[in-house]
Design a protein around this motif. Sequence first.
Motif, short mmCIF file in Angstrom:
data_model
loop_
_atom_site.label_atom_id
_atom_site.label_comp_id
_atom_site.label_asym_id
_atom_site.label_seq_id
_atom_site.Cartn_x
_atom_site.Cartn_y
_atom_site.Cartn_z
N PRO A 184 0.94 -0.64 -0.15
CA PRO A 184 0.22 -0.07 0.00
C PRO A 184 0.95 1.82 -0.16
O PRO A 184 1.62 1.32 0.64
CB PRO A 184 -0.81 -0.40 1.33
CG PRO A 184 0.34 -0.70 2.44
CD PRO A 184 0.64 -2.15 1.96
N THR A 189 -3.63 3.91 -0.45
CA THR A 189 -3.67 3.04 -2.16
C THR A 189 -2.97 2.14 -2.08
O THR A 189 -2.17 1.86 -1.85
CB THR A 189 -4.03 3.81 -3.02
OG1 THR A 189 -2.78 4.45 -2.70
CG2 THR A 189 -4.94 4.81 -2.09
N SER A 229 -13.60 4.94 -8.49
CA SER A 229 -12.07 4.26 -7.24
C SER A 229 -13.58 3.86 -6.48
O SER A 229 -13.43 2.51 -5.98
CB SER A 229 -11.19 4.50 -7.07
OG SER A 229 -11.04 3.77 -5.94
#
Length: 405
Positions: A184, A189, A229
């Motif tokens: 990450p 993210t 997203s």
Amino acid sequence: MPTATRYADPALAAVRAAETVVREAEVAKLHAVLAWAAEHTTTDDQVDLNRFGEAPLHLGGPGYPVVEEFAAYDLAAVLGMISESGCAYLGRALELRYRLPRLWAAVTSGRLAVWKAGRIAEATIKLPPEGAAYLDTRLAQAVTKISFTQIERLVTEALLRYAPDQVQPEGPDRRRVLIDLDQPTIEGTVDLTATLSVPDASDLEHALRAGATRLREAGCEESLDVRRSMALGDLARGDQPLDLSGPSVVVHLHQDSPEVGRCETTRTPVTVETIKTWVNDAAKVFIRPVIDLNQHVHVEAYEAPDRLRRHIELRDLTCVFPHCQKPAVRCDLDHVCPHSRGGATCSCNLAPLCRRHHRAKTHGAWRYLVEHPGSYRWTVPSGTAYPRDHHGTTPLGPTPALAEP
């Protein structure tokens, strides 16, 4: 509507003249290379035995002349290229001249730039003679505006038709989804990559687009990418229903090609076996016959129905503004002769224009006329005429401005 005007622009004329000189020089070089090749052909049993190690150069498929190897290295040096690049240039020239006669005619007439013709020839070298002839016929219809992605698709289709044994088997099913939870970013993210079937990808795209729209309408001010997203996360949690009401996959089949279809959604060839799999697995797959684009379609209304829009999209493929490549499915349908002035809503008076060029035509001084369905003639503010058809855009010299339609 504003009237098209013409004004002198010496700088623009100088640019046009310089571009013409460059194109003519490239064609002249191509002719010279082919003339050289004609003087240096050989056969497998004619190699000069006094030059040890020389072998005849087979630069392409059947139908090519065979060239002397060491002489080709001399040619490459004159061209300012390494030997490999010079031989590749020669191979592309021979491919155009001997196996792609229609594209060769487009090059010599100035309709097709040499660099683009070379890229096409590089893709067709791997085809058998009948496959090259098939592709030459198909590409000649829209050679100056077709993208290299579309060319690769046509090459694949030609291989499936004429040399299926050369098509590499796909092997195991390559569909997968990878979520890199081990790496990450500092913002929290992770990367996600996926390989999906076309129907699954089409449904997912529709769901993400719908989810991003709902988030915006709910007051989310994030960018479109961020909202997409977030919509994917909502799908994973079950917070967003998977709306399957949108468009899915459309496949066209023709009775003359019972083994190969064409997927309208991706504009790619697809085997009948794959279509059978999609029909079994996907939510919505539409199989339609090939449309007769020569048919005249007319309706007594301003808005074009779906069947007429589909006809125009398949006929023109892209926005018909000079050089524009925006897909027709993402364009407005423009009444060439305005509906308010008696223009009909029919296949001979409708053309796809992207929003930018639709505004230029409606509010600016750009004008065009339909010479016949699928063929248009534009006049720009500087007075230059641009015929636009399936062969692409061909600039002409300054002409009188078009009258109001």
